[in-house]
Design an enzyme around this catalytic site. Structure first.
Site, PDB file in Angstrom:
ATOM      1  N   SER A  61       0.811  -1.221   0.000  1.00 37.94           N
ATOM      2  CA  SER A  61       0.000   0.000   0.000  1.00 37.94           C
ATOM      3  C   SER A  61       0.842   1.269   0.000  1.00 37.94           C
ATOM      4  CB  SER A  61      -0.932   0.015   1.215  1.00 37.94           C
ATOM      5  OG  SER A  61      -0.194  -0.071   2.420  1.00 37.94           O
ATOM      6  N   GLY A  98      -1.866  -4.478   1.110  1.00 35.13           N
ATOM      7  CA  GLY A  98      -2.000  -5.714   1.855  1.00 35.13           C
ATOM      8  C   GLY A  98      -1.016  -6.794   1.490  1.00 35.13           C
ATOM      9  N   ASN A 129       3.790  -5.779   5.883  1.00 34.14           N
ATOM     10  CA  ASN A 129       2.669  -6.648   6.240  1.00 34.14           C
ATOM     11  C   ASN A 129       3.133  -7.983   6.819  1.00 34.14           C
ATOM     12  OD1 ASN A 129       0.273  -5.072   5.528  1.00 34.14           O
ATOM     13  ND2 ASN A 129       1.063  -5.173   3.450  1.00 34.14           N
ATOM     14  N   ASP A 210      -4.618   7.339   9.827  1.00 35.48           N
ATOM     15  CA  ASP A 210      -4.345   5.965  10.254  1.00 35.48           C
ATOM     16  C   ASP A 210      -2.933   5.802  10.805  1.00 35.48           C
ATOM     17  OD1 ASP A 210      -2.673   5.889   8.027  1.00 35.48           O
ATOM     18  OD2 ASP A 210      -3.972   4.584   6.855  1.00 35.48           O
ATOM     19  N   HIS A 213      -0.002   5.514   6.555  1.00 31.69           N
ATOM     20  CA  HIS A 213       0.141   5.889   5.154  1.00 31.69           C
ATOM     21  C   HIS A 213       0.482   7.368   5.022  1.00 31.69           C
ATOM     22  CE1 HIS A 213      -2.341   2.198   4.939  1.00 31.69           C
ATOM     23  NE2 HIS A 213      -1.487   1.950   3.954  1.00 31.69           N
TER      24      HIS A 213
END
Length: 239
Positions: A61, A98, A129, A210, A213
């Site tokens: 991402s 992801g 991840n 979040d 990012h």
């Protein structure tokens, strides 16, 4: 002491879970900046010269430009910045939110086969991840080894964008994970940025709500801090 509050890398790792459910999308060429954007006050600042070089930006991402307009993603901004320097470049955005290193390994051959031309540079950005899901560093290392072996066999130069484990997993896990990127770069003779978020990870204002990012401004900062490494990794004209 509240470790989760005090350690920005741990906050980084926890927040990464919010993006771990993205679906795979086909690789797309970055829209890039049209030549007109290289003009300043109607005059061309630096002419774009030479044969076109192609960069394949392959990651999760952080490359896919989560929650940003397409033109504000890292691959797109990187292309625009390189073209502003006069480099005739196209950056193909192959980021999938992801993705773990295993997911990247699984789709690598498909992505390479889908290119109309062999990339002049492959930027490999994965591993965050894996941390989120508690995947063993041994498995992550195995996946990187397989991907880099495939790229070496295809004779594609690579720049590895390194990640870093938070200390909360324990010193042994942290040491084993952090060593992957340098070890792989040395084994396969690739270029390396040790921790490509180094310049922004302690600046919360450069991250979205979040807390993982980057914002558009954060992407700009990342491009600024990594563009020299990318440019150095590009094939150099001889003669």
């Amino acid at each position: 002491m509240n470790t989760l509050r005090m350690n920005p890398l741990w906050v980084f790792a926890i927040a990464l879970s919010l993006a771990a459910c993205g679906a795979e999308a086909p690789a797309q060429e970055a829209s890039g900046a049209p030549i007109e954007e290289a003009f300043t006050d109607g005059e061309l600042a630096i002419p774009i010269m030479g044969e076109e070089v192609r960069i394949l930006a392959f990651g999760d991402s952080l490359f896919a430009g989560y929650n940003l307009p397409e033109a504000d993603g890292y691959p797109e901004k990187l292309e625009a910045a390189l073209r502003a320097r006069g480099t005739n470049v196209r950056v193909i955005d192959a980021g999938v939110s992801g993705d773990t290193s295993q997911a990247g390994r699984d789709r690598l051959a498909f992505v390479l086969e889908g290119q109309s031309e062999k990339p002049d540079l492959f930027i490999l950005e994965l591993g965050g991840n894996d941390l989120l899901r508690g995947i063993s560093p041994e498995q992550t290392r195995t996946n990187f080894d397989a991907m880099l072996a495939t790229l070496a066999e295809a004779d594609v130069p690579v720049l590895i964008m390194g990640m870093r484990s938070p200390p909360n997993y324990g010193p042994e896990y942290q040491a084993d994970f952090d060593a992957i990127y340098g070890d792989m770069a040395e084994k396969f003779g690739t270029a390396l940025i040790g921790f490509w978020l180094e310049d922004i990870y302690e600046q919360p204002q450069l991250f979205q709500s979040d807390r993982i990012h980057p914002t558009a401004e954060g992407i700009e900062a990342l491009v600024s801090s990594t563009i020299d490494d990318v440019a150095a990794a590009l094939p150099q004209d001889e003669g």
